[in-house]
Design a protein around this motif. Structure first.
Motif, PDB file in Angstrom:
ATOM      1  N   LYS A 120       0.841  -1.193   0.000  1.00 49.24           N
ATOM      2  CA  LYS A 120       0.000   0.000   0.000  1.00 49.24           C
ATOM      3  C   LYS A 120       0.881   1.250   0.000  1.00 49.24           C
ATOM      4  CE  LYS A 120      -3.453  -2.419   2.820  1.00 49.24           C
ATOM      5  NZ  LYS A 120      -4.258  -2.396   4.068  1.00 49.24           N
ATOM      6  N   TYR A 121       0.382   2.265  -0.702  1.00 48.12           N
ATOM      7  CA  TYR A 121       1.054   3.566  -0.705  1.00 48.12           C
ATOM      8  C   TYR A 121       0.009   4.636  -0.378  1.00 48.12           C
ATOM      9  CZ  TYR A 121       4.837   1.189  -3.223  1.00 48.12           C
ATOM     10  OH  TYR A 121       5.855   0.330  -3.588  1.00 48.12           O
ATOM     11  N   PRO A 122       0.352   5.597   0.476  1.00 47.56           N
ATOM     12  CA  PRO A 122      -0.630   6.632   0.830  1.00 47.56           C
ATOM     13  C   PRO A 122      -0.965   7.507  -0.370  1.00 47.56           C
ATOM     14  CG  PRO A 122       1.536   7.197   1.686  1.00 47.56           C
ATOM     15  CD  PRO A 122       1.641   5.796   1.147  1.00 47.56           C
ATOM     16  N   ILE A 123      -2.076   8.178  -0.254  1.00 46.98           N
ATOM     17  CA  ILE A 123      -2.537   9.023  -1.353  1.00 46.98           C
ATOM     18  C   ILE A 123      -1.536  10.141  -1.646  1.00 46.98           C
ATOM     19  CG2 ILE A 123      -3.878  10.655   0.042  1.00 46.98           C
ATOM     20  CD1 ILE A 123      -6.105  10.361  -2.110  1.00 46.98           C
ATOM     21  N   THR A 124      -0.732  10.505  -0.655  1.00 43.09           N
ATOM     22  CA  THR A 124       0.287  11.540  -0.860  1.00 43.09           C
ATOM     23  C   THR A 124       1.368  11.088  -1.836  1.00 43.09           C
ATOM     24  OG1 THR A 124       1.426  10.730   1.121  1.00 43.09           O
ATOM     25  CG2 THR A 124      -0.045  12.625   1.392  1.00 43.09           C
ATOM     26  N   GLU A 125       1.471   9.778  -2.082  1.00 42.18           N
ATOM     27  CA  GLU A 125       2.468   9.259  -3.012  1.00 42.18           C
ATOM     28  C   GLU A 125       1.859   8.896  -4.366  1.00 42.18           C
ATOM     29  OE1 GLU A 125       5.512   6.560  -1.668  1.00 42.18           O
ATOM     30  OE2 GLU A 125       4.918   6.848   0.417  1.00 42.18           O
ATOM     31  N   PHE A 126       0.604   9.312  -4.582  1.00 43.13           N
ATOM     32  CA  PHE A 126      -0.055   8.915  -5.823  1.00 43.13           C
ATOM     33  C   PHE A 126       0.662   9.447  -7.058  1.00 43.13           C
ATOM     34  CE2 PHE A 126      -3.111   9.972  -9.217  1.00 43.13           C
ATOM     35  CZ  PHE A 126      -3.380   8.675  -9.627  1.00 43.13           C
ATOM     36  N   GLU A 127       1.080  10.712  -7.030  1.00 43.94           N
ATOM     37  CA  GLU A 127       1.742  11.280  -8.207  1.00 43.94           C
ATOM     38  C   GLU A 127       3.040  10.534  -8.505  1.00 43.94           C
ATOM     39  OE1 GLU A 127       0.613  13.444 -10.379  1.00 43.94           O
ATOM     40  OE2 GLU A 127      -1.280  13.531  -9.264  1.00 43.94           O
ATOM     41  N   ASN A 128       3.767  10.134  -7.456  1.00 41.39           N
ATOM     42  CA  ASN A 128       4.976   9.338  -7.660  1.00 41.39           C
ATOM     43  C   ASN A 128       4.645   7.990  -8.289  1.00 41.39           C
ATOM     44  OD1 ASN A 128       6.280  11.430  -6.382  1.00 41.39           O
ATOM     45  ND2 ASN A 128       6.519  10.352  -4.436  1.00 41.39           N
ATOM     46  N   PHE A 129       3.618   7.348  -7.750  1.00 42.21           N
ATOM     47  CA  PHE A 129       3.207   6.040  -8.268  1.00 42.21           C
ATOM     48  C   PHE A 129       2.793   6.148  -9.735  1.00 42.21           C
ATOM     49  CE2 PHE A 129      -0.063   2.808  -9.027  1.00 42.21           C
ATOM     50  CZ  PHE A 129       0.590   1.657  -8.617  1.00 42.21           C
ATOM     51  N   LYS A 130       2.029   7.171 -10.040  1.00 40.83           N
ATOM     52  CA  LYS A 130       1.582   7.383 -11.427  1.00 40.83           C
ATOM     53  C   LYS A 130       2.774   7.577 -12.356  1.00 40.83           C
ATOM     54  CE  LYS A 130      -0.451  11.267 -12.614  1.00 40.83           C
ATOM     55  NZ  LYS A 130      -1.435  12.366 -12.772  1.00 40.83           N
ATOM     56  N   GLU A 131       3.792   8.276 -11.872  1.00 39.68           N
ATOM     57  CA  GLU A 131       4.984   8.514 -12.691  1.00 39.68           C
ATOM     58  C   GLU A 131       5.710   7.209 -13.002  1.00 39.68           C
ATOM     59  OE1 GLU A 131       8.932  11.438 -12.650  1.00 39.68           O
ATOM     60  OE2 GLU A 131       7.351  11.682 -11.137  1.00 39.68           O
TER      61      GLU A 131
END
Length: 654
Positions: free
Chosen positions: A625-636
């Motif tokens: 799991k990754y917090p929503i604060t890391e979503f942009e990183n995950f998307k990248e």
């Protein structure tokens, strides 16, 4: 005499500070002269908006029996054609033993005209094995509202769950009321911001209310689970004060005792049948506890048909199961528990949450929330799934891991064996054990219009889970078809030869031997000629990749099926007389760290030795799991893989 809801709110105002926050709607009942509501500006873009979702759950005593009377009331404002389509037909689910009475429905047109639903228009239907009440609303148009209410009577159930958030529409106001005789005290809990009042007694009725406003629709999102984040109310009967004010009802301790007894107690006929079954399992070659577990599991899953949908005495009475070789979930759990006992394997039965559903809450002892069952082995710290015939120890369905479970820890009191409940996390095998790797060696043929690809797909842990069952449960011709589909992802070609499959047995989970699917491929699809240039679509060799575009703000944290790595090694020979102009396009370095270690990333680099180019690609997701604060990183990271997939190398003559 039933107190008014206004009196209830006034009482709250006088006795606790909750009332200062709690704006319970006392005008939510059916109005004789309804009017069209003004929709909140934040919801005008929605196809439909729930103006009100009001639910009242009452426990009623009648002639020394108790039943549940539930009243549901909804008002929905229609904004566009999609909203019309969503609400011109209303389905109401019918549950076993329930009865729906007093259905009223109407359409309120934007000019104020009201179209009432005739009782004769309400039908009872069955779809996909489920029963419903169905009625069509007349005159639904943009700007109109659909309103309906109904009362459901159903048998006593000490546990309950009401969900107040949907994926299709938002709601401006949602309300919940729990009413019971004053001697019945319930534990009630709201989730994800749903407010719940303390209970109060008015006119011999114990009442709890709940409330929320501006409940946004929670849409399905990629790499996310929705249910745990829905606004909801869960409740259970805690005390019968007429009997005792200190003896709590329906505790996890009670559940553990009952469940343990149900799954580990056998009659004399079953005992004899189980003794014979245990004798058929040869553990002589087992040198460890883990090998014992695997041999027992493989024997049962290879010799018995386990199907959760089976019902009847013949599939749970183990003396009969031993003959028919057919059983269901409960029968399989009882059989495994008995065989582990007989063959000296220490175990604990675990009721595991499903990560995609509502998690088990230790605080509110809702027995209805425990359904999925696995085994835990204290000596090895690993798990086994009795129902999942496609897995073998130590692998269980990934959605049953990474979340809290209820462990039945056995204990002996005198001569009596029982279990106590212990909550703990159900672990998952480490991220590096789950891999979707590949190797590809590429050559150009003499004409430079065809690629000769020697490929291997190397799958480990949960990366192999979708494929291993193919080689156990499908006939040979279907296995061959599946192989072609799997291999075709490498080069998008049907010209495939020399197919090999290694370590395909389910027992290969035990040591996590990689499932290796290899083949030789001839492909023209990855090459294009452009004058004196050759365009080589090297990026496509890693197979299709997902892309992520998020037009709306992300609502949910990232959650994967399982953490994993993807290692790809691709090498190719540069044809004689040619040079590759854009090798640097193969370099990617998108990574994000947690502390000193990479948490997720997409990395690619190349090297050249003579005329051979070697590309090493690593895609890493170390966390579940990754917090929503890391979503942009995950998307990248996700989009970096998609960008690599689009890399086209340009070969030019020297």
């Amino acid at each position: 005499m039933k107190a008014s809801l206004l009196a209830l709110v006034l009482l709250f105002t006088s006795v606790n500070s909750f009332a200062q926050e709690f704006d319970f709607d006392t005008k939510s009942k059916w109005q004789d002269k309804p009017v069209i509501h003004t929709v909140s500006p934040k919801f005008t873009a929605a196809s439909a908006v729930g103006i009100l979702d009001d639910r009242s759950i009452e426990y009623v005593i009648e002639k020394e029996n108790i039943y549940i009377k539930s009243i549901f009331h909804k008002i929905v404002h229609i904004n566009d054609d999609k909203g019309i389509e969503m609400f011109n037909r209303i389905y109401i689910s019918l549950y076993r033993g329930s009865e729906i009475v007093d259905i009223k429905a109407r359409t309120i047109l934007k000019d104020g005209k009201v179209i009432d639903l005739p009782a004769s228009k309400v039908k009872e239907i069955e779809e996909d094995g489920r029963a419903y009440k169905l009625f069509a609303m007349e005159g639904v148009e943009k700007g109109s509202e659909v309103e309906y209410t109904y009362t459901m009577k159903r048998p006593m159930n000490p546990f309950g769950l009401e969900i107040f958030q949907a994926s299709n529409i938002p709601y401006e106001k949602v309300q919940f009321t729990l009413i019971a005789p004053d001697h019945l005290r319930f534990l009630v809990k709201g989730y994800n911001g749903f407010l719940i009042s303390p209970d109060s007694v008015i006119n011999e009725k114990r009442i709890v209310v709940g409330y929320d406003t501006n409940v946004e629709q929670l849409e399905d999102e990629k790499y996310a689970v929705t249910n745990p984040y829905l606004k909801r109310v869960q409740f259970k009967l805690d005390y019968n004060l007429a009997s005792s004010s200190v003896e709590k009802m329906y505790t996890w301790k009670d559940f553990a005792k009952r469940a343990f007894n149900a799954y580990t107690t056998y009659n004399s006929k079953e005992e004899k049948a189980l003794d014979k079954l245990a004798e058929q399992i040869d553990l002589a070659k087992a040198t460890s506890e883990a090998e014992k577990i695997l041999l027992i599991e493989d024997y049962v899953k290879s010799n018995f048909n386990i199907d959760e949908k089976m019902s009847g005495e013949d599939v749970e009475a183990l003396d009969k199961v031993a003959k028919t070789r057919n059983t269901n979930r409960d029968g399989s759990v009882r059989m495994f528990a008995a065989l582990f006992d007989r063959l000296g394997v220490n175990y604990q039965i675990v009721f595991a949450s499903d990560r995609s559903e509502f998690p088990i809450d230790e605080e509110i002892e809702n027995w209805n929330a425990v359904d999925n069952m696995i085994f835990y082995f204290p000596k090895t710290g690993k798990y086994m799934s009795p129902m999942s015939v496609e897995f073998r120890y130590p692998y269980i369905p990934p959605y049953l891991t990474g979340i809290k479970g209820l462990f039945l820890k056995s204990t002996v009191i005198g001569s009596f064996k029982t279990a106590i409940p212990v909550f703990n996390n159900v672990g998952m095998e480490p991220y590096e054990e789950h891999a979707i790797n590949m190797e590809a060696v590429v050559k150009f043929d003499a004409t430079l219009d065809t690629l000769l690809v020697s490929s291997k797909q190397i799958l480990k842990g949960y990366g192999a889970a979708p494929y291993r069952p193919i080689y156990t449960f499908l006939p040979k011709d279907k296995q061959d078809e599946a192989n072609i589909t799997i291999i075709k992802a490498v080069a998008n070609s049907n010209n495939i030869t020399n197919v090999t499959v290694e370590n395909h047995q389910l027992k290969d989970y035990f040591n996590n031997k990689p499932l290796v699917i290899g083949a030789d491929i001839k492909s023209t699809e990855l090459l294009e000629k452009a004058g004196n240039k050759i365009l080589f679509k090297l990026g496509e060799i890693i197979g299709p990749q997902a892309e992520m575009y998020q037009e709306k703000p992300r609502q949910l944290p990232i959650e994967l099926d399982y953490p994993h790595v993807l290692e790809r090694k691709i090498s190719f020979e540069i044809p004689e007389g040619y040079v590759v102009k854009n090798l640097k396009d193969l370099n990617f370095n998108i990574s994000f760290k947690k502390g000193e270690n990479i948490s997720m990333g997409f990395l690619s680099e190349y090297s050249v030795s003579g005329n051979v180019v070697t590309i090493n690609v690593s895609e890493i997701y170390k966390d579940l799991k990754y917090p929503i604060t890391e979503f942009e990183n995950f998307k990248e990271v996700i989009n970096a893989a998609a960008d690599f997939n689009k890399v086209v190398l340009v070969l030019e003559k020297k």
